[in-house]
Design a protein around this motif. Sequence first.
Motif, mmCIF file in Angstrom:
data_model
loop_
_atom_site.group_PDB
_atom_site.id
_atom_site.type_symbol
_atom_site.label_atom_id
_atom_site.label_comp_id
_atom_site.label_asym_id
_atom_site.label_seq_id
_atom_site.Cartn_x
_atom_site.Cartn_y
_atom_site.Cartn_z
ATOM 1 N N ILE A 103 68.654 37.889 48.430
ATOM 2 C CA ILE A 103 70.015 38.354 48.171
ATOM 3 C C ILE A 103 70.900 37.114 48.057
ATOM 4 C CG2 ILE A 103 71.980 39.624 49.072
ATOM 5 C CD1 ILE A 103 69.972 41.378 50.618
ATOM 6 N N LYS A 104 71.621 37.028 46.955
ATOM 7 C CA LYS A 104 72.541 35.923 46.746
ATOM 8 C C LYS A 104 73.940 36.525 46.644
ATOM 9 C CE LYS A 104 71.317 32.715 43.641
ATOM 10 N NZ LYS A 104 71.328 31.918 42.382
ATOM 11 N N VAL A 105 74.854 36.003 47.452
ATOM 12 C CA VAL A 105 76.205 36.546 47.513
ATOM 13 C C VAL A 105 77.208 35.440 47.170
ATOM 14 C CG1 VAL A 105 77.937 37.596 49.020
ATOM 15 C CG2 VAL A 105 75.518 38.180 49.309
ATOM 16 N N LEU A 106 78.131 35.775 46.286
ATOM 17 C CA LEU A 106 79.231 34.865 45.990
ATOM 18 C C LEU A 106 80.341 35.152 46.986
ATOM 19 C CD1 LEU A 106 80.236 32.692 44.032
ATOM 20 C CD2 LEU A 106 81.284 34.524 42.703
ATOM 21 N N ARG A 107 80.604 34.188 47.833
ATOM 22 C CA ARG A 107 81.577 34.387 48.892
ATOM 23 C C ARG A 107 82.989 34.563 48.326
ATOM 24 N NH1 ARG A 107 79.381 33.522 53.606
ATOM 25 N NH2 ARG A 107 80.939 32.435 54.823
ATOM 26 N N PRO A 108 83.845 35.254 49.085
ATOM 27 C CA PRO A 108 85.224 35.490 48.620
ATOM 28 C C PRO A 108 85.950 34.181 48.310
ATOM 29 C CG PRO A 108 84.751 36.813 50.557
ATOM 30 C CD PRO A 108 83.579 35.879 50.370
ATOM 31 N N ARG A 109 86.704 34.183 47.239
ATOM 32 C CA ARG A 109 87.573 33.077 46.814
ATOM 33 C C ARG A 109 86.827 31.825 46.343
ATOM 34 N NH1 ARG A 109 91.883 30.938 49.674
ATOM 35 N NH2 ARG A 109 92.675 30.509 47.622
ATOM 36 N N VAL A 110 85.503 31.847 46.281
ATOM 37 C CA VAL A 110 84.780 30.649 45.855
ATOM 38 C C VAL A 110 85.148 30.282 44.418
ATOM 39 C CG1 VAL A 110 82.483 29.768 45.258
ATOM 40 C CG2 VAL A 110 82.867 30.823 47.470
ATOM 41 N N ARG A 111 85.189 31.267 43.536
ATOM 42 C CA ARG A 111 85.557 30.997 42.134
ATOM 43 C C ARG A 111 86.923 30.324 42.054
ATOM 44 N NH1 ARG A 111 83.322 36.004 40.293
ATOM 45 N NH2 ARG A 111 81.514 35.481 39.063
ATOM 46 N N GLU A 112 87.874 30.868 42.784
ATOM 47 C CA GLU A 112 89.231 30.323 42.759
ATOM 48 C C GLU A 112 89.266 28.897 43.294
ATOM 49 O OE1 GLU A 112 88.411 33.287 44.104
ATOM 50 O OE2 GLU A 112 89.348 34.699 42.733
ATOM 51 N N LEU A 113 88.568 28.653 44.388
ATOM 52 C CA LEU A 113 88.548 27.311 44.984
ATOM 53 C C LEU A 113 87.888 26.295 44.058
ATOM 54 C CD1 LEU A 113 87.695 28.245 48.682
ATOM 55 C CD2 LEU A 113 89.899 27.460 47.780
ATOM 56 N N VAL A 114 86.796 26.683 43.425
ATOM 57 C CA VAL A 114 86.119 25.788 42.481
ATOM 58 C C VAL A 114 87.052 25.466 41.317
ATOM 59 C CG1 VAL A 114 84.244 25.663 40.768
ATOM 60 C CG2 VAL A 114 83.761 26.426 43.101
ATOM 61 N N ASN A 115 87.726 26.482 40.794
ATOM 62 C CA ASN A 115 88.634 26.258 39.664
ATOM 63 C C ASN A 115 89.818 25.372 40.045
ATOM 64 O OD1 ASN A 115 87.202 27.550 37.629
ATOM 65 N ND2 ASN A 115 87.943 29.546 38.275
ATOM 66 N N ILE A 116 90.335 25.541 41.254
ATOM 67 C CA ILE A 116 91.421 24.669 41.722
ATOM 68 C C ILE A 116 90.926 23.225 41.817
ATOM 69 C CG2 ILE A 116 92.854 24.074 43.730
ATOM 70 C CD1 ILE A 116 93.129 27.154 44.195
ATOM 71 N N ASP A 117 89.754 23.026 42.406
ATOM 72 C CA ASP A 117 89.182 21.677 42.510
ATOM 73 C C ASP A 117 89.005 21.050 41.134
ATOM 74 O OD1 ASP A 117 89.116 21.930 45.249
ATOM 75 O OD2 ASP A 117 86.948 22.285 45.373
ATOM 76 N N LEU A 118 88.510 21.833 40.185
ATOM 77 C CA LEU A 118 88.307 21.305 38.837
ATOM 78 C C LEU A 118 89.633 20.981 38.153
ATOM 79 C CD1 LEU A 118 85.341 23.551 37.686
ATOM 80 C CD2 LEU A 118 85.302 21.065 38.015
ATOM 81 N N GLN A 119 90.660 21.790 38.381
ATOM 82 C CA GLN A 119 91.980 21.507 37.814
ATOM 83 C C GLN A 119 92.526 20.184 38.352
ATOM 84 O OE1 GLN A 119 94.278 24.986 38.732
ATOM 85 N NE2 GLN A 119 93.499 26.159 36.990
ATOM 86 N N VAL A 120 92.317 19.936 39.634
ATOM 87 C CA VAL A 120 92.772 18.679 40.247
ATOM 88 C C VAL A 120 92.029 17.506 39.606
ATOM 89 C CG1 VAL A 120 92.762 17.323 42.380
ATOM 90 C CG2 VAL A 120 93.494 19.723 42.428
ATOM 91 N N VAL A 121 90.717 17.627 39.460
ATOM 92 C CA VAL A 121 89.930 16.543 38.864
ATOM 93 C C VAL A 121 90.390 16.284 37.431
ATOM 94 C CG1 VAL A 121 87.610 15.898 38.076
ATOM 95 C CG2 VAL A 121 87.929 16.879 40.356
ATOM 96 N N PHE A 122 90.604 17.356 36.654
ATOM 97 C CA PHE A 122 91.063 17.177 35.276
ATOM 98 C C PHE A 122 92.463 16.565 35.221
ATOM 99 C CE2 PHE A 122 87.709 20.217 33.928
ATOM 100 C CZ PHE A 122 87.119 19.391 32.976
#
Length: 184
Positions: free
Chosen positions: A1-20
């Motif tokens: 079972i693989k679960v995507l934890r809550p808010r992970v997508r949002e946190l990853v996208n925020i991190d990527l926006q900062v890097v960009f």
Amino acid sequence: IKVLRPRVRELVNIDLQVVFAILTTLNFFISYSPFLRSLTTVIMEFRRVINEEMNFVLEARNVKMFQHNLQHEPFARIPKVYDAVSTSRIIVLEYLDGIKINQVAALEAAGIDIEETIRRLARLYIRQVMIDGLLHADPHPGNILVDHEGKVIILDFGMVVRIDSFFKQHLIKYAVAIVHHDVD
């Protein structure tokens, strides 16, 4: 079972926006930098891959394609997807037990023929690249196991690469050139 934890997508996208934002600022102040351009390309590819990894509907589709593509390989095992309980945030796959491909002593103790296992693995990956055009792109020891019958188990289809015919043709040309010692 693989679960995507809550808010992970949002946190990853925020991190990527900062890097960009940092890369954009650096590119503004530095007129030309091959390193920064290369780093930007790497980060863009990372963004694409990480978003695919977080898409369990896509992963379930990938699993099914590999099941179809490798169905006639008697020594390959791909887990079943339990669609009824899988969603975009949860994927449930059949549990397949095996020994990690890099645990050679454990494989030998289980009576597994190491050379045959290497041939099988090579055949599976050559088939993926040259015939199916769909490559399991995360082949670390946690994702490749060998069961008690010597069958190769492939797990985790979140990272898959499509290979077009143009690339396949060039691979064949390079392989022939290597065999003929043709450096040019």
